[in-house]
Scaffold this motif. Structure first.
Motif, PDB file in Angstrom:
ATOM      1  N   ARG A 616     -22.093  -0.454  17.674  1.00  0.00           N
ATOM      2  CA  ARG A 616     -22.135  -0.464  16.121  1.00  0.00           C
ATOM      3  C   ARG A 616     -21.314   0.711  15.548  1.00  0.00           C
ATOM      4  O   ARG A 616     -20.775   0.646  14.836  1.00  0.00           O
ATOM      5  CB  ARG A 616     -23.546  -0.689  15.652  1.00  0.00           C
ATOM      6  CG  ARG A 616     -23.567  -0.868  14.150  1.00  0.00           C
ATOM      7  CD  ARG A 616     -25.250  -1.133  13.829  1.00  0.00           C
ATOM      8  NE  ARG A 616     -25.355  -0.853  12.577  1.00  0.00           N
ATOM      9  CZ  ARG A 616     -26.407  -0.527  12.138  1.00  0.00           C
ATOM     10  NH1 ARG A 616     -27.523  -0.724  12.667  1.00  0.00           N
ATOM     11  NH2 ARG A 616     -26.568  -0.535  10.623  1.00  0.00           N
ATOM     12  N   ALA A 617     -21.912   1.895  16.218  1.00  0.00           N
ATOM     13  CA  ALA A 617     -21.112   3.132  15.529  1.00  0.00           C
ATOM     14  C   ALA A 617     -19.494   3.049  15.961  1.00  0.00           C
ATOM     15  O   ALA A 617     -18.817   3.515  15.146  1.00  0.00           O
ATOM     16  CB  ALA A 617     -21.645   4.329  16.378  1.00  0.00           C
ATOM     17  N   PHE A 618     -19.420   2.627  17.188  1.00  0.00           N
ATOM     18  CA  PHE A 618     -17.782   2.375  17.554  1.00  0.00           C
ATOM     19  C   PHE A 618     -17.077   1.642  16.310  1.00  0.00           C
ATOM     20  O   PHE A 618     -15.920   1.996  16.097  1.00  0.00           O
ATOM     21  CB  PHE A 618     -17.720   1.954  18.769  1.00  0.00           C
ATOM     22  CG  PHE A 618     -16.148   2.000  19.511  1.00  0.00           C
ATOM     23  CD1 PHE A 618     -15.608   3.232  19.722  1.00  0.00           C
ATOM     24  CD2 PHE A 618     -15.451   0.959  19.394  1.00  0.00           C
ATOM     25  CE1 PHE A 618     -14.358   3.447  20.090  1.00  0.00           C
ATOM     26  CE2 PHE A 618     -14.116   0.862  19.700  1.00  0.00           C
ATOM     27  CZ  PHE A 618     -13.583   2.123  20.237  1.00  0.00           C
ATOM     28  N   GLU A 620     -17.949   0.839  13.567  1.00  0.00           N
ATOM     29  CA  GLU A 620     -17.911   1.460  12.218  1.00  0.00           C
ATOM     30  C   GLU A 620     -16.976   2.511  11.903  1.00  0.00           C
ATOM     31  O   GLU A 620     -16.098   2.746  11.056  1.00  0.00           O
ATOM     32  CB  GLU A 620     -19.346   2.001  11.680  1.00  0.00           C
ATOM     33  CG  GLU A 620     -20.228   1.319  10.758  1.00  0.00           C
ATOM     34  CD  GLU A 620     -21.308   1.927  10.276  1.00  0.00           C
ATOM     35  OE1 GLU A 620     -21.363   3.187  10.169  1.00  0.00           O
ATOM     36  OE2 GLU A 620     -22.360   1.184  10.068  1.00  0.00           O
ATOM     37  N   HIS A 621     -16.786   3.405  12.886  1.00  0.00           N
ATOM     38  CA  HIS A 621     -15.824   4.305  13.180  1.00  0.00           C
ATOM     39  C   HIS A 621     -14.160   3.969  13.052  1.00  0.00           C
ATOM     40  O   HIS A 621     -13.400   4.544  12.517  1.00  0.00           O
ATOM     41  CB  HIS A 621     -15.959   5.343  14.331  1.00  0.00           C
ATOM     42  CG  HIS A 621     -15.158   6.363  14.599  1.00  0.00           C
ATOM     43  ND1 HIS A 621     -15.294   7.693  13.883  1.00  0.00           N
ATOM     44  CD2 HIS A 621     -13.979   6.556  15.500  1.00  0.00           C
ATOM     45  CE1 HIS A 621     -14.465   8.447  14.174  1.00  0.00           C
ATOM     46  NE2 HIS A 621     -13.467   7.751  15.129  1.00  0.00           N
ATOM     47  N   CYS A 622     -14.096   2.728  13.902  1.00  0.00           N
ATOM     48  CA  CYS A 622     -12.857   2.022  13.958  1.00  0.00           C
ATOM     49  C   CYS A 622     -12.690   1.517  12.332  1.00  0.00           C
ATOM     50  O   CYS A 622     -11.254   1.441  12.300  1.00  0.00           O
ATOM     51  CB  CYS A 622     -12.649   1.338  14.903  1.00  0.00           C
ATOM     52  SG  CYS A 622     -12.645   1.841  16.736  1.00  0.00           S
ATOM     53  N   ALA A 623     -13.630   1.115  11.764  1.00  0.00           N
ATOM     54  CA  ALA A 623     -13.258   0.522  10.334  1.00  0.00           C
ATOM     55  C   ALA A 623     -12.408   1.309   9.594  1.00  0.00           C
ATOM     56  O   ALA A 623     -11.536   1.052   8.816  1.00  0.00           O
ATOM     57  CB  ALA A 623     -14.338   0.070   9.822  1.00  0.00           C
ATOM     58  N   ARG A 624     -12.720   2.767   9.494  1.00  0.00           N
ATOM     59  CA  ARG A 624     -11.852   3.659   8.965  1.00  0.00           C
ATOM     60  C   ARG A 624     -10.440   3.906   9.496  1.00  0.00           C
ATOM     61  O   ARG A 624      -9.582   4.553   8.540  1.00  0.00           O
ATOM     62  CB  ARG A 624     -12.400   5.006   8.617  1.00  0.00           C
ATOM     63  CG  ARG A 624     -12.566   5.559   9.843  1.00  0.00           C
ATOM     64  CD  ARG A 624     -13.219   6.889  10.004  1.00  0.00           C
ATOM     65  NE  ARG A 624     -13.183   7.889  11.158  1.00  0.00           N
ATOM     66  CZ  ARG A 624     -12.077   8.371  11.565  1.00  0.00           C
ATOM     67  NH1 ARG A 624     -10.816   8.555  11.103  1.00  0.00           N
ATOM     68  NH2 ARG A 624     -12.167   9.120  12.782  1.00  0.00           N
ATOM     69  N   LEU A 737      -9.641  -5.596  14.379  1.00  0.00           N
ATOM     70  CA  LEU A 737     -10.003  -4.537  15.577  1.00  0.00           C
ATOM     71  C   LEU A 737     -10.652  -5.530  16.698  1.00  0.00           C
ATOM     72  O   LEU A 737     -10.261  -5.073  17.677  1.00  0.00           O
ATOM     73  CB  LEU A 737     -11.073  -3.659  14.863  1.00  0.00           C
ATOM     74  CG  LEU A 737     -11.992  -2.924  15.802  1.00  0.00           C
ATOM     75  CD1 LEU A 737     -11.022  -1.747  16.424  1.00  0.00           C
ATOM     76  CD2 LEU A 737     -12.984  -2.187  15.345  1.00  0.00           C
ATOM     77  N   HIS A 738     -11.121  -6.669  16.044  1.00  0.00           N
ATOM     78  CA  HIS A 738     -11.767  -7.441  17.406  1.00  0.00           C
ATOM     79  C   HIS A 738     -10.628  -8.175  18.255  1.00  0.00           C
ATOM     80  O   HIS A 738     -10.988  -7.962  19.653  1.00  0.00           O
ATOM     81  CB  HIS A 738     -12.579  -8.505  16.740  1.00  0.00           C
ATOM     82  CG  HIS A 738     -13.931  -8.106  16.162  1.00  0.00           C
ATOM     83  ND1 HIS A 738     -13.929  -7.626  14.868  1.00  0.00           N
ATOM     84  CD2 HIS A 738     -14.959  -7.594  16.981  1.00  0.00           C
ATOM     85  CE1 HIS A 738     -15.270  -7.483  14.510  1.00  0.00           C
ATOM     86  NE2 HIS A 738     -16.063  -7.200  15.883  1.00  0.00           N
ATOM     87  N   LEU A 739      -9.470  -8.344  17.664  1.00  0.00           N
ATOM     88  CA  LEU A 739      -8.507  -9.015  18.458  1.00  0.00           C
ATOM     89  C   LEU A 739      -7.699  -7.781  19.249  1.00  0.00           C
ATOM     90  O   LEU A 739      -7.413  -8.050  20.474  1.00  0.00           O
ATOM     91  CB  LEU A 739      -7.421  -9.413  17.395  1.00  0.00           C
ATOM     92  CG  LEU A 739      -7.782 -10.770  16.857  1.00  0.00           C
ATOM     93  CD1 LEU A 739      -6.545 -11.256  15.869  1.00  0.00           C
ATOM     94  CD2 LEU A 739      -8.025 -11.910  17.882  1.00  0.00           C
ATOM     95  N   GLN A 740      -7.710  -6.512  18.644  1.00  0.00           N
ATOM     96  CA  GLN A 740      -7.409  -5.412  19.423  1.00  0.00           C
ATOM     97  C   GLN A 740      -8.162  -4.935  20.592  1.00  0.00           C
ATOM     98  O   GLN A 740      -7.630  -4.912  21.711  1.00  0.00           O
ATOM     99  CB  GLN A 740      -7.026  -4.348  18.382  1.00  0.00           C
ATOM    100  CG  GLN A 740      -6.126  -4.373  17.482  1.00  0.00           C
ATOM    101  CD  GLN A 740      -6.042  -3.140  16.372  1.00  0.00           C
ATOM    102  OE1 GLN A 740      -6.908  -2.605  16.362  1.00  0.00           O
ATOM    103  NE2 GLN A 740      -5.416  -3.243  15.549  1.00  0.00           N
ATOM    104  N   MET A 741      -9.501  -5.225  20.382  1.00  0.00           N
ATOM    105  CA  MET A 741     -10.454  -4.911  21.229  1.00  0.00           C
ATOM    106  C   MET A 741     -10.085  -6.049  22.476  1.00  0.00           C
ATOM    107  O   MET A 741     -10.257  -5.687  23.692  1.00  0.00           O
ATOM    108  CB  MET A 741     -11.844  -4.758  20.827  1.00  0.00           C
ATOM    109  CG  MET A 741     -12.300  -3.865  19.963  1.00  0.00           C
ATOM    110  SD  MET A 741     -12.395  -2.509  21.013  1.00  0.00           S
ATOM    111  CE  MET A 741     -14.262  -2.719  21.574  1.00  0.00           C
TER     112      MET A 741
END
Ligand SMILES: Nc1nc2c(ncn2[C@@H]2O[C@H](COP(=O)(O)OP(=O)(O)OP(=O)(O)O)[C@@H](O)[C@H]2O)c(=O)[nH]1
Length: 762
Positions: A616-618, A620-624, A737-741
Motif C-alpha cells: 500500500r505504501a509503495f 501511494e509513494h508511486c502515485a506522486r 502504474l499497474h501496467l508498468q508494474m
C-alpha cells in the motif's frame, strides 16, 4: 428777618394751625384785666393771614394780613403803640378801625421764637389811651413768657410724638433705678403687647417682671442684672417670657448701665425686643444646619467652600479624612489642594471648573484623583455650584461636596480590565485555533497583557523537554535586546528556540515551588540573583504559575508595575493562566493525537516482518511520480525457490530469509530510493534520478549481495538467490502504474525462465 425764616419757624414749632391754647387764653384774660383793656391777643403772622394762638375779647380767630397791626410789630421787630388809630396816618382807614372791633388803642410787642419774630402779644382798646413804659415792659415780659411757653409746648409735643412712636414700636423701654436696691422704675406702655399687662401694673409694682420670665430663662435675665451691678456697661440677654394669656415669646434685652461718680450702679436703661420670629428662624436654621450636618456625616460627604476672590477655602473634617489629612493643619490656600490633584486629571478639572465659572454649566460636577497622605490615589467626585457672584456677575464663592468613589471607580476599572482580559484570552485562543501556533498566539497578546497588568516587562513560558531536561520554553517576551550580549537570546527567540533552564533565581522560584511569587522589593528576595546583566532594573516582580492537574506547565512573569503588585493582581490574571493552561493542554493533546495517527498510518503502511513499507505504501509513494520530471525504474524482486526453504528449514527460517532481504534492500539502496515488500517473497523497488546503467549496476549489486549472504538458522545456514525484473519509465510517460508494474512482472518472469538469480529488463 425775612419772611421765609419766619414761616419756617412757625412750621417748626407746629403753630401754623390756629389752635387755641386754653392756658394762654387765661393768661391773656389776666393781661387784659391788668391793662383794663377789652381785648388781648397772641398773634402769629402767617403767609396769608394773621391768626391767634390765644385771644381774649375777640370773636374772630384770624384777620387779613394787610389789616394786621401785629404785622407791623413783626416787620419792625419792635414794640408798636398806637394811641388813637382813628387819627393815625397808617391806620385810620384800617377796616378794623373803621369797622368792628373799632380799634382805637393798640400796644403790641414782638413774639420771638428762637430769636425769630413770628408774631406779637398785644392789648387793644376801643377808646384812645396811652401806655406807660412800665406797662410796655410788662407786655414784653408776658411776650417772653409766651415765647418760653410755646417752646416748652413744642418740646412737649415732640416728646409726645416720640413717646407715641415708642409706644407703637416693638421695643419696650425699661428703666431700673438703684435707690434702695435695684427696682424697675419705668416701663413703656407697649409692654402690654407682650405681657398682656398694662404698663401701670408693673410701674406700680402690682406685678413683677420676673413673674413673666420662664424659669429656664431666669438665670440669663439675672445674669444680665448682676453683670451691670458688677460694673459691666453694656449687656444683652436672650430669654423666653410667658404673657398673662399664656403666649410664649423669645425676647432680646439690650441694656446699658449708668454709674455714679463713685462707681456705684445708678440706673439701667434697657430695650426689650420681641425676638420670637428671628429666634424661630434661628432655631429652624440651627436645626436645619444640624440636620444637614447629620446628613453630610451619614452620607460620608466632604464639604468645601472656596472664596475665589480672596482664595480662602474651608472644608469639613470628612474632606480631610478622605485624603488622610490632619483637619487642624488644613491650609486654606488653593495651592494646597491643587498640588494634591493627579497631574493627569489637572487639565480636565480646570476646563470643567472654567466652564462652570463662565456660567456654561449649572453645576460643577466632575471626577478626578487626589493624593492620599499614605501615597495612594483617591477617586473624588465633586459636586459644586457658584453660590455668590459680585455686581459684575463675577464668581465670588464656590461651594460643594466631595464623595470618595474610589471603590466604585476601581470596580469599574477592574470590570473594564476583566473585559479586556477576556477579549484577549479569546483572541489568543482564536489565533491558536487559526494558526495552530501557540507562540504566535502568545506574542500577539503580550502587549495587551503588559498594558492591563500595568507592567513594563512580561513573558509567557511553557515547560518543555529540551536537551534532556525540563526547560522553560519562552513563547513570548517583551524586551530582550537590552545590550549586545542579549543578541544571541534575540536570535534564539526569533527562531522559536529560546529556552531558560536555570531556575536558581526569582522567576525559577515560581517553577521550583509551583507557587505564586509577589515581590515588590526583588533585591531583598531570598531567591533573587539580581537583575540579569544589562537588563533594565527590575524593581517589582510578579510570577504566576500556570498549573494543570496540580502540576506546573508554565508561567507568566511580569515586572515593574507602576505601583505594588498584590494578590488581587494575581487573582485578576488567573483566568489568563487557566486559559494558557488549557491551550498548553490542547497543544499536548493535539501533538499526542498527531503522533498516534502517525503511528497508525505507519503501521498500515509498514510490513510487520521486515519493517519496510508494504504494498500500500509503495503504491501511494508511486502515485506522486505521475508528473515526475525525470524518468525512474520500477523493479520487482522475488526469492528463488522459496517454497523449498520453507519446506526444508521451516517457516521460521523462511521468515529470517525474508527479513534478510528487507535489511539488504535498505543497505544497498540509496536514501532517495524506495523499496517495499509487496507480499510473500516478492519485493518492489523504485529508483529515481539516475541513469539506467547505474540502476542496472545497483540492482546487480543487490542481487549479488543477497546471494552472498548466509542466514544462520537454528538448524542450518541458509543462503538464497533472487530474480529481478525491471522496467524503465521515461519522463512524461502517462502509462498506469499497474501496467508498468505488470511490465516489471513480465521481466521477472523472464528472469525466472532464464534460470533465476539474474536481472532482466522489460
Ligand atoms: N516462511 C514464509 N513463507 C512464505 C511467506 N509468504 C509466502 N511464503 C511461502 O512462499 C512460497 C512461494 O512459493 P512459490 O510461489 O511456489 O515459488 P517458489 O517456491 O519461490 O519458486 P519460484 O518463485 O518459481 O522460484 C510458498 O510456499 C509460501 O507458503 C512468509 O511470509 N513466510
Amino acid at each position: 428777618m425775612n419772611e421765609v425764616t419766619r414761616l419756617d419757624t412757625i412750621a417748626e414749632y407746629s403753630l401754623q394751625v390756629a389752635e387755641e391754647d386754653p392756658s394762654l387764653n387765661q393768661l391773656l384774660a389776666a393781661l387784659a384785666q391788668l391793662f383794663d383793656a377789652p381785648i388781648a391777643l397772641v398773634s402769629l403772622i402767617g403767609a396769608d393771614f394773621q391768626f391767634f394762638k390765644a385771644r381774649y375779647g375777640l370773636a374772630a380767630d384770624r384777620t387779613r394780613l394787610e389789616d394786621a397791626f401785629c404785622a407791623h410789630v413783626v416787620a419792625q421787630d419792635a414794640p408798636l403803640v398806637v394811641e388813637d388809630a382813628s387819627i393815625h396816618a397808617d391806620f385810620h382807614h384800617n377796616p378794623l378801625v373803621t369797622g368792628d372791633p373799632h380799634i382805637r388803642f393798640y400796644a403790641g410787642v414782638p413774639l420771638q421764637l428762637n430769636h425769630v419774630p413770628v408774631g406779637a402779644v398785644c392789648v387793644i382798646d376801643k377808646v384812645p389811651r396811652t401806655v406807660s413804659a412800665l406797662q410796655l415792659a410788662l407786655l414784653e415780659k408776658v411776650s417772653a413768657h409766651v415765647s418760653h411757653y410755646l417752646t416748652l409746648w413744642h418740646q412737649h409735643k415732640q416728646l409726645q410724638q416720640e413717646q407715641d412712636l415708642l409706644e407703637q414700636s416693638p421695643a419696650v423701654l425699661m428703666q431700673w433705678r438703684n435707690l434702695h436696691g435695684l427696682s424697675l422704675s419705668y416701663v413703656s406702655g407697649n409692654i402690654d403687647t407682650l405681657f398682656d399687662l398694662p404698663a401701670e401694673a408693673l410701674r406700680q409694682k402690682q406685678a413683677v417682671l420676673e413673674d413673666f420670665i420662664l424659669p429656664s430663662s431666669l438665670n440669663d435675665f439675672n445674669f444680665l442684672l448682676t453683670n451691670h451691678q458688677s460694673g459691666v456697661a453694656a449687656a444683652e440677654a436672650h430669654f423666653q417670657i410667658k404673657s398673662r394669656n399664656n403666649k410664649l415669646f423669645w425676647v432680646k434685652l439690650i441694656s446699658r448701665a449708668f454709674f455714679t461718680n463713685d462707681g456705684r450702679l445708678d440706673a439701667i436703661h434697657a430695650m426689650l425686643i420681641d425676638h420670637t420670629a428671628n429666634r424661630y428662624t434661628e432655631v429652624k436654621l440651627t436645626e436645619t444646619n444640624q440636620q444637614m450636618r447629620l446628613l453630610l456625616d451619614a452620607s460620608g460627604l466632604g464639604t468645601w467652600d472656596w472664596n475665589i476672590q480672596s482664595d480662602v477655602s474651608k472644608v469639613n473634617r470628612r474632606w480631610c479624612e478622605m485624603l488622610g489629612l490632619d483637619y487642624e493643619l488644613f491650609d486654606s490656600s488653593s495651592l494646597f489642594w491643587r498640588q494634591l490633584i493627579h497631574p493627569a486629571d489637572q487639565t480636565g478639572l480646570d476646563a470643567e471648573l472654567q466652564r462652570h465659572l463662565d456660567g456654561k454649566t449649572l453645576v460643577f460636577n466632575t471626577v478626578y484623583r487626589m493624593k492620599h497622605q499614605a501615597g495612594h490615589w483617591v477617586w473624588i467626585e465633586t459636586y459644586g455650584k457658584v453660590v455668590t457672584r459680585d455686581s459684575q456677575q463675577q464668581p465670588v464663592r464656590l461651594a460643594g461636596t466631595h464623595r470618595d468613589i474610589t471603590a466604585k471607580k476601581e470596580a469599574e476599572l477592574l470590570e473594564t480590565k476583566q473585559r479586556q482580559l477576556l477579549s484577549f484570552i479569546n483572541k489568543a485562543q482564536a489565533i491558536y485555533l487559526r494558526t495552530g501556533d501557540l507562540s504566535d498566539a502568545c506574542r500577539e497578546v503580550l502587549a495587551e497583557l503588559t498594558e492591563i497588568a500595568d507592567s513594563q516587562f512580561a513573558f509567557i513560558g511553557q515547560m518543555l523537554p529540551h536537551n534532556g531536561q525540563q526547560s522553560l520554553f519562552i513563547h513570548a517576551i517583551t524586551e530582550l535586546s537590552w545590550n549586545e550580549h542579549s543578541s544571541q537570546l534575540v536570535e534564539l527567540y526569533q527562531q522559536g528556540q529560546l529556552y531558560f533552564d536555570s531556575f536558581d533565581n526569582l522567576f525559577g522560584k515560581v517553577i521550583t515551588s509551583q507557587a505564586l511569587i509577589i515581590s515588590n522589593e526583588p533585591a531583598s528576595h531570598p531567591a533573587a540573583k539580581g537583575t540579569p546583566v544589562g537588563h533594565p532594573k527590575i524593581f517589582r516582580f510578579l510570577g504566576l504559575p500556570i498549573m494543570l492537574k496540580d502540576g506546573l506547565v508554565g508561567m507568566i512573569g511580569l515586572a515593574n508595575k507602576f505601583s505594588d503588585y498584590s494578590a488581587a493582581d494575581a487573582a485578576f490574571l488567573q483566568p489568563l493562566c487557566d486559559a494558557l493552561a488549557g491551550l498548553f493542554y490542547a497543544v499536548e493533546q493535539e501533538q499526542a493525537r498527531v503522533r498516534a495517527e502517525e503511528q497508525l498510518k505507519n503501521l498500515a503502511m509498514t510490513d510487520p516482518l521486515t519493517g519496510i513499507p508494504n504494498r500500500r505504501a509503495f503504491i501511494e509513494h508511486c502515485a506522486r511520480l505521475k508528473n515526475s520530471p525525470t524518468g525512474y525504474v520500477l523493479a520487482i524482486l522475488d526469492i528463488d525457490h522459496f517454497k523449498r526453504v520453507n519446506d526444508t528449514y521451516g517457516h521460521a527460517a523462511g521468515d529470517e530469509v525474508i527479513k534478510l532481504i528487507g535489511r539488504k534492500l535498505q543497505f544497498c539502496l540509496r536514501s532517495d530510493d524506495y523499496s517495499a515488500r509487496l507480499g510473500g517473497e516478492e519485493f518492489a523497488l523504485l529508483i529515481e534520478h539516475t541513469e539506467i546503467d547505474m540502476v542496472h549496476l545497483l540492482l546487480e549489486n543487490l542481487r549479488l549481495e543477497i546471494s552472498a549472504e548466509v542466514v544462520n538458522t537454528a538448524d542450518a545456514d541458509v543462503s538464497v538467490t533472487v530474480s529481478i525484473g525491471a522496467r524503465y519509465v521515461p519522463a512524461g510517460e502517462v502509462e498506469d502504474l499497474h501496467l508498468q508494474m505488470a511490465d516489471a512482472d513480465v521481466a521477472l518472469y523472464k528472469a525466472k525462465e532464464n534460470g533465476r538469480d539474474c536481472l532482466m529488463w522489460f
